[in-house]
Design an enzyme around this catalytic site. Structure first.
Site, mmCIF file in Angstrom:
data_model
loop_
_atom_site.group_PDB
_atom_site.id
_atom_site.type_symbol
_atom_site.label_atom_id
_atom_site.label_comp_id
_atom_site.label_asym_id
_atom_site.label_seq_id
_atom_site.Cartn_x
_atom_site.Cartn_y
_atom_site.Cartn_z
ATOM 1 N N ARG A 115 59.723 15.218 12.618
ATOM 2 C CA ARG A 115 59.614 16.110 13.784
ATOM 3 C C ARG A 115 58.960 15.469 14.997
ATOM 4 O O ARG A 115 59.485 15.590 16.107
ATOM 5 C CB ARG A 115 58.904 17.420 13.412
ATOM 6 C CG ARG A 115 59.619 18.266 12.362
ATOM 7 C CD ARG A 115 61.066 18.431 12.632
ATOM 8 N NE ARG A 115 61.707 19.390 11.735
ATOM 9 C CZ ARG A 115 63.021 19.502 11.603
ATOM 10 N NH1 ARG A 115 63.837 18.716 12.295
ATOM 11 N NH2 ARG A 115 63.540 20.393 10.787
ATOM 12 N N ASP A 142 58.027 23.894 10.906
ATOM 13 C CA ASP A 142 58.678 23.059 11.910
ATOM 14 C C ASP A 142 58.430 23.553 13.333
ATOM 15 O O ASP A 142 58.247 22.768 14.250
ATOM 16 C CB ASP A 142 60.179 22.963 11.622
ATOM 17 C CG ASP A 142 60.464 22.066 10.424
ATOM 18 O OD1 ASP A 142 59.684 21.113 10.221
ATOM 19 O OD2 ASP A 142 61.436 22.318 9.704
ATOM 20 N N SER A 192 69.118 26.106 3.187
ATOM 21 C CA SER A 192 68.707 25.443 4.426
ATOM 22 C C SER A 192 68.319 24.023 4.045
ATOM 23 O O SER A 192 67.428 23.809 3.225
ATOM 24 C CB SER A 192 67.517 26.191 5.028
ATOM 25 O OG SER A 192 66.847 25.343 5.933
ATOM 26 N N ASP A 201 73.152 27.707 14.406
ATOM 27 C CA ASP A 201 72.068 28.188 15.277
ATOM 28 C C ASP A 201 72.071 27.477 16.620
ATOM 29 O O ASP A 201 72.048 28.118 17.680
ATOM 30 C CB ASP A 201 70.694 27.935 14.621
ATOM 31 C CG ASP A 201 70.452 28.836 13.417
ATOM 32 O OD1 ASP A 201 71.097 29.894 13.319
ATOM 33 O OD2 ASP A 201 69.599 28.460 12.580
HETATM 34 N N1 ARG Z 1 58.772 22.555 3.689
HETATM 35 C C1 ARG Z 1 59.071 21.294 4.269
HETATM 36 C C2 ARG Z 1 58.199 20.991 5.433
HETATM 37 O O1 ARG Z 1 57.593 21.885 5.945
HETATM 38 C C3 ARG Z 1 60.544 21.159 4.596
HETATM 39 C C4 ARG Z 1 61.046 21.973 5.741
HETATM 40 C C5 ARG Z 1 62.509 21.815 5.794
HETATM 41 N N2 ARG Z 1 63.101 22.399 6.953
HETATM 42 C C6 ARG Z 1 64.302 22.919 6.930
HETATM 43 N N3 ARG Z 1 64.762 23.328 8.082
HETATM 44 N N4 ARG Z 1 65.019 23.039 5.869
HETATM 45 O O2 ARG Z 1 58.078 19.870 5.844
#
Ligand code: ARG
Length: 402
Positions: free
Chosen positions: A94, A123, A174, A14
């Site tokens: 993040r 995210d 992912s 990406d």
């Molecule tokens: N569900 C988790 C969160 O919101 C993990 C997100 C993981 N992100 C990813 N790009 N795989 O913190």
């Protein structure tokens, strides 16, 4: 000269495609920034590739120690776990990535920031809200949210423009990984009835492969933070790295849950968080020994709110800072050692000691060293039960309640 945009770059498909796409569709010169939080990525290779793919500047930042000291330390004091399970590895990472993106945007005179989040997750919220809070004048572009290409279309797009990509064979899941844990989503996990395949796990052994002999570790805490492992003084980051290995090898640290995303979706998430779960278990055990009862009970409520703030992208907020101050003031007596046993996927607290322990042998014992005033108990119960005994006298008029 074109305007610059700072791209949160991972080296994956990406964000590799995004370098060209941002130029073609928005006219930006792209400054690629890869921030590592200890997830084991090959940053040097990814950075070189970003340059070859047309980034005008490309930087790799190793922020694992900063992550431990400025973010995970707070999460430990707060025992931060979302919906009673998830220790928030991605969510905590993040805001730190955002901080570095914004700093680089200022240093490179960029007018915008881009990130590779989709429109369905948490995210995007953490990036967008974080950027808006730290630098309200920076524009935000989320190519993946905008371009609506499928994975196959992205690969075709890259081929047509000779973008160099490193496509992992059949990328099924992912995955986001850092030293606090790893999140695995997608593929056959999208059916909550499917048991996760054994080969998805990156940090933990299966119970079957874990050693048959138990293994012990001792974590020493000062002011609520781990400062030594088995008597060796180490940085927080190194303690986390070592515990990931010890717990992981013993099959400790897996989670499989359905979670409520901020955007309203229920999602199936598999996590590995060997050190995070170990440290929070040990920290709670030490708090059990050292926190005054009402402080401990109230802290539980605040912890839950704290985890929600982190999850929901509200790291840079006055309430989060205020809760940190509350936790700091409650951690001054959280000092001592916790002994843990790891065995075949289980983690047990088997010993605790503290110079600030509120446990009194004389009060607790049933043997002749007992110092507890038994007569005081009778008087206490008289008053404690007074409201209920009066109520019963008035309204029950001698009826039996059962
Ligand atoms: N569900 C988790 C969160 O919101 C993990 C997100 C993981 N992100 C990813 N790009 N795989 O913190």
């Amino acid at each position: 000269m074109a305007e610059k945009i700072v791209l949160a770059y991972s080296g994956g498909l990406d964000t590799s495609v995004a370098i060209t796409w941002l130029k073609e569709n928005h006219g930006f010169d792209v400054v690629a920034v890869a921030v590592s939080l200890g997830g084991g990525e090959d940053m040097a290779e990814a950075i070189e590739r970003a340059r070859r793919n047309g980034a005008v500047e490309a930087y790799g930042i190793d922020a694992a120690s900063e992550f431990a000291d400025e973010y995970l330390a707070r999460a430990i004091k707060a025992n931060a776990v979302y919906e009673d399970k998830y220790p928030l590895a991605t969510a905590l990472g993040r805001p730190l990535i955002v901080k570095h993106l914004v700093e680089q945007a200022l240093a490179s005179n960029a007018v915008a920031v881009a990130h590779g989040c989709t429109g369905k997750g948490n995210d995007q919220v953490r990036f967008d809200v974080g950027i808006k809070t730290l630098a309200p004048d920076l524009r935000i572009v989320a190519p993946i949210r905008e371009w609506k290409m499928s994975r196959e279309e992205e690969i075709d797009y890259a081929a047509a423009r000779k973008i160099e990509i490193k496509v992992d064979k059949a990328k099924v899941y992912s995955i986001d990984a850092n030293i606090w844990g790893c999140a695995i989503e997608g593929g056959n996990l999208e059916d909550p009835w499917n048991e996760p395949d054994e080969d998805i796990y990156l940090m933990t052994a299966s119970v079957a492969d874990a050693p048959t002999e138990p293994c012990y570790a001792e974590i020493s805490f000062e002011n609520g933070l781990p400062v030594a492992l088995d008597g060796r003084a180490l940085s927080l980051k190194d303690i986390i790295v070592d515990l990931n290995e010890i717990a992981g090898r013993n099959g400790v640290g897996r989670l499989d849950m359905i979670e409520n995303r901020l955007v309203g979706i229920k999602s199936r998430e598999v996590y590995e968080a060997p050190a995070a779960l170990t440290i929070i278990t040990a920290h709670r055990a030490l708090e059990d020994l050292t926190l005054e009862r009402e402080a401990a009970r109230y802290k539980r409520l605040a912890e839950q709110k704290y985890a929600e703030l982190v999850y929901n992208g509200q790291w840079f907020s006055p309430l989060r800072t205020a809760l940190d101050e509350l936790f700091d003031s409650l951690q001054t007596k959280v000092n001592g050692d916790i002994r843990l046993r790891f065995h075949k996927g289980t983690l047990a607290v088997v010993g605790r000691r503290s110079p600030d322990s509120l446990y009194q042998y004389g009060l607790a014992t049933y043997d002749k060293a007992d110092t507890f005033d038994h007569d005081a108990a009778a008087g206490f119960i008289e008053l404690w039960g007074l409201p209920l005994t009066e109520w019963a006298k008035k309204h029950k008029r001698g009826e039996r309640m059962i």
